[in-house]
Design an enzyme around this catalytic site. Structure first.
Site, short mmCIF file in Angstrom:
data_model
loop_
_atom_site.label_atom_id
_atom_site.label_comp_id
_atom_site.label_asym_id
_atom_site.label_seq_id
_atom_site.Cartn_x
_atom_site.Cartn_y
_atom_site.Cartn_z
N CYS A 151 -7.92 5.97 -2.79
CA CYS A 151 -6.93 7.05 -2.68
C CYS A 151 -7.53 8.44 -2.55
CB CYS A 151 -5.90 6.99 -3.81
SG CYS A 151 -6.45 6.31 -5.35
N ARG A 175 -16.14 -2.00 -8.72
CA ARG A 175 -15.83 -1.62 -10.11
C ARG A 175 -16.71 -2.42 -11.04
NH1 ARG A 175 -9.20 -1.62 -9.56
NH2 ARG A 175 -9.18 -0.07 -7.90
N GLN A 226 -9.36 -4.13 -1.02
CA GLN A 226 -7.92 -3.94 -1.20
C GLN A 226 -7.25 -3.78 0.15
OE1 GLN A 226 -8.21 -0.28 -3.53
NE2 GLN A 226 -7.43 -1.40 -5.30
N HIS A 245 -1.76 4.38 1.52
CA HIS A 245 -1.15 5.47 0.76
C HIS A 245 -0.10 6.14 1.64
CE1 HIS A 245 -4.96 4.69 -1.29
NE2 HIS A 245 -4.20 4.84 -2.35
N LYS A 254 4.16 1.60 -12.05
CA LYS A 254 3.99 0.72 -10.89
C LYS A 254 4.91 -0.48 -10.94
CE LYS A 254 0.10 -1.60 -13.11
NZ LYS A 254 -1.17 -2.28 -12.92
N HIS A 282 0.99 4.48 -3.70
CA HIS A 282 -0.15 3.57 -3.48
C HIS A 282 0.45 2.17 -3.36
CE1 HIS A 282 -3.01 6.34 -5.79
NE2 HIS A 282 -1.83 6.80 -6.09
#
Length: 645
Positions: free
Chosen positions: A337, A366, A384, A388, A472, A518
């Site tokens: 993002c 990560r 992913q 956005h 979310k 997102h």
RNA sequence: GCUUUUGUAGCUCAGGGGUAGAGCACUUCCUUGGUAAGGAAGAGGUCACGAGUUCAAAUCUCGUCAAAAGCUCCA
């Protein structure tokens, strides 16, 4: 007298203090034998608790979820009772029932329990169960409760009691074992007819990693031996569907110690599968007005300081990459993002341009704790299907709806019917976990809930599960054997636009803040493929599978015909191979079946002379003879039907 | 990261202080076969890696790495 209403709305007048069990006995002995506990005015209670007021009564048996819970909770006590006999001096933590069975946490002191010991404990439990020990409830004043466990030297129970209100403390005993417990419990232990202790694990006391780690024993119990056997068979089935096993068998992905933990390597067949999924989504997104962007795998540390990610996760992340020059630091990107925000900032935007939708299959890294890594579902480097959406506040709901539509399209194409929609909001008790203003959070949370309602989605709201920058909506898919996996996610974010000072010019010719959404319908390609493998047991839909069809010549004499068929099929972009091995047809079929090749084409004398094909479908068997055109049509039809949206 | 367990051929696994085994897969040969395993021969391993104990270590001890179950965590 009191009036008891049963689920069929019939009523019974019974004297005050009558128990649910007595009412059950009054209905039928058979029912009474099966009653595990009862629900009285909405609360699950012991079947042997005296009823002192009018109310609705439901007798709970093994067929009720609460009945199962009672059985498992009592089994946990039975486990503790057995442990106390076999391992004297053990101190006990908590021992609840769980979704599938029960566990008990205990401090065994110097003693240890091994996997083999579980069999001995199981035997002891069965022995005690057969003694038909009654469960006895007793209300205990707090002082007495404390004294009991101080005398026993069990500091865990003492700690639990200290947190309880005087007057709300009860003990349950079965046999020689007495435990602090809210209940309810079985009438006696004889209902437990089959027990399996499944595994041993460490578990932090009260879930706090700074406190002592106790030994946890997991188990499950049943009222019939047959049910246990069925359950164990089901677990075996689950193991067969494990994506780590199938991924290896079907040569989809692998890991290498030398490459590193949690860093998946996609093998050619896995890469093909993934690429097809990506292309499918790209097409859907293109139609939905998304624009592809591309950003690099690293970004300046400052980028993530700006976004707030560094403050939040920097300490638990891969350390920054440094350059030969002093003072330059870059991070492997954990999120796409911030990069996309900078892309948005490339030029000023008018309200007329919005919404702007930037999509990227962005690979992120990560640092997950080593103990967390698990196959493809939890890895350190993953891609992913990110995008956005930058929009005006008045567009948020429509955009959100649009994303929901995409998620549902994808789930539809892959036959994920059984999913759960979860809306994650802030933890009201822990406001410091989050960034951004209260007002924006409220706006975002209510927008999501409204959209869910307007879209007619069934959803659950879970407090404390929100991302640190916004609430979310997650889509959790259950696989064929009931396990839950979080896949798609949609998140409303008022915070990053603030932090990156994103703007657009409104129709009032003034600057305004856009809202960011997102979203990732697959979530990550890695996890999605893992779930897809488990969901399909490796039998992928025809449009996705790497090898759609395998031609099996009966003998070498038909290799030429097989080649001819292959080249015709390739003209139609059907992914086919030929099994040239000098094996019998039975062997070739078996191997193709095991490798889940959807269509097997047997070619021999009969087929060559009539210019036809013998078609066999994986897991279904012989479909008989057809022409090449018919087969092509059949396959194209099957592919088209699955991918239309 | 923590607790427990595990690491032997490409895969699934047996063995276990005296220098390595099976089945499948693979290669070659025989077989040319009709809807879930035809036959034979062969090749393939510093027993995860490193140190220690021992006359001798794949085997015992310690460490490292990786994997499994659970806990904690998950932008």
């Amino acid at each position: 007298m009191i009036t008891i209403t049963l689920p069929d709305q019939s009523t019974r007048q019974v004297s005050r203090g009558t128990t649910a069990m007595e009412i059950a006995q009054n209905i039928s002995e058979g029912l009474a034998r099966n009653v595990l506990s009862a629900k009285f005015n909405g609360k699950v209670v012991d079947s042997f608790l005296p009823l002192n007021e009018d109310g609705n009564l439901q007798l709970l048996t093994w067929n009720d979820p609460e009945g199962k819970s009672t059985m498992w909770h009592s089994s946990a006590h039975l486990l503790a009772e057995s442990i106390e006999q076999l391992y004297p001096g053990t101190k006990f933590g908590t021992g609840p029932d769980i979704e599938n069975g029960f566990y008990y946490d205990m401090d065994l002191g110097e003693q240890t329990v091994t996997q083999e010991d579980l069999l001995v404990i199981e035997k002891k439990m069965m022995e005690l169960a057969a003694q038909k020990q009654d469960f006895v409830r007793r209300e205990v004043p707090k002082a007495e409760a404390l004294k009991t466990f101080i005398d026993k030297g069990d500091e865990y129970k003492v700690e639990l009691i200290e947190g309880l209100e005087d007057g709300a403390i009860s003990f349950y005993s079965c046999g020689a074992f007495t435990d602090l417990c809210r209940g309810p419990h079985l009438p006696n232990t004889s209902h437990i007819k089959a027990i399996k202790l499944l595994n041993i694990a460490g578990a932090y006391w009260r879930g706090d990693e700074n406190r002592k780690q106790l030994t946890r024993i997991y188990g499950i119990s049943f009222p019939k031996k047959k049910e246990l056997d069925d359950y164990l068979a089901m677990l075996e089935e689950a193991k067969k569907r494990d994506h780590r096993k199938i991924g290896k068998e079907l040569e989809l992905f692998t890991f290498s110690q030398r490459v590193g933990q949690g860093l998946p390597l996609w093998l050619p067949k896995g890469a093909q599968l993934r690429e097809r999924l990506e292309n499918f989504l790209k097409k859907v997104q293109k139609d939905a007005g998304y624009e592809a962007v591309i950003s690099p795998h690293i970004g300046s540390k400052e980028l993530y300081v700006t976004s707030g990610h560094y403050a939040k996760y920097g300490a638990d992340s891969f350390r920054p990459i440094t350059t030969p020059n002093e003072g330059e630091e870059f991070l492997l990107k954990p999120m796409n993002c911030p990069h996309h925000c900078e892309i948005y900032k490339f030029k000023p935007h008018s309200y007329k341009e919005l919404p702007i939708r930037f999509a990227e299959f962005g690979t992120v890294y990560r640092y997950e704790q080593s103990g967390e890594l698990h196959g493809l579902t939890r890895v350190r480097g993953f891609t992913q299907d990110d995008a956005h959406i930058f929009c005006r506040p008045d567009q948020v709901k429509d955009e959100f709806k649009g994303v929901i539509k995409i998620v549902l399209q994808i789930f539809g194409a892959l036959d994920f019917k059984d999913f759960i929609t979860q809306i994650s909001v802030r933890d009201p008790n822990n406001p410091n976990k989050y960034i951004g203003t209260d007002e924006n959070w409220q706006k975002a949370e209510s927008a999501i809930i409204e959209v869910a309602q307007e879209s007619g989605l069934e959803y659950v709201v879970v407090e404390g599960e929100a991302a640190f920058y916004g609430p979310k909506m997650d889509f959790m898919v259950r696989d064929a054997i009931g396990r839950k996996w979080q896949l798609g996610t949609i998140q409303v974010d008022y915070n990053l636009p603030e932090r990156f000072e994103l703007e657009y010019i409104g129709d009032d010719n003034k600057k305004h803040r856009p809202v960011m959404i997102h979203r990732a319908p697959f979530g990550s390609m890695e996890r999605f493929v893992a779930v897809l493998i488990e969901h399909t047991a490796g039998k992928f839909p025809l449009w996705l599978t790497p090898e759609q069809l395998r031609i099996l010549p009966i003998s070498e004499k038909y290799h030429d015909y097989a080649e001819k068929v292959l080249s015709l099929l390739k003209n139609y972009e059907i992914r086919a191979t030929i099994d040239f091995r000098s094996e019998k047809a039975g062997k070739k079929i078996r191997d193709a079946e095991i490798q889940r090749v959807p269509y097997m084409i047997i070619v021999g004398d009969k087929e060559e002379s009539t210019q036809t094909l013998s078609v066999r479908k994986q897991a279904e068997g012989d479909l008989g003879s057809m022409s090449i055109d018919e087969l092509v049509q059949k396959i194209n039809h099957e592919v088209a039907q699955a991918t239309q949206y």
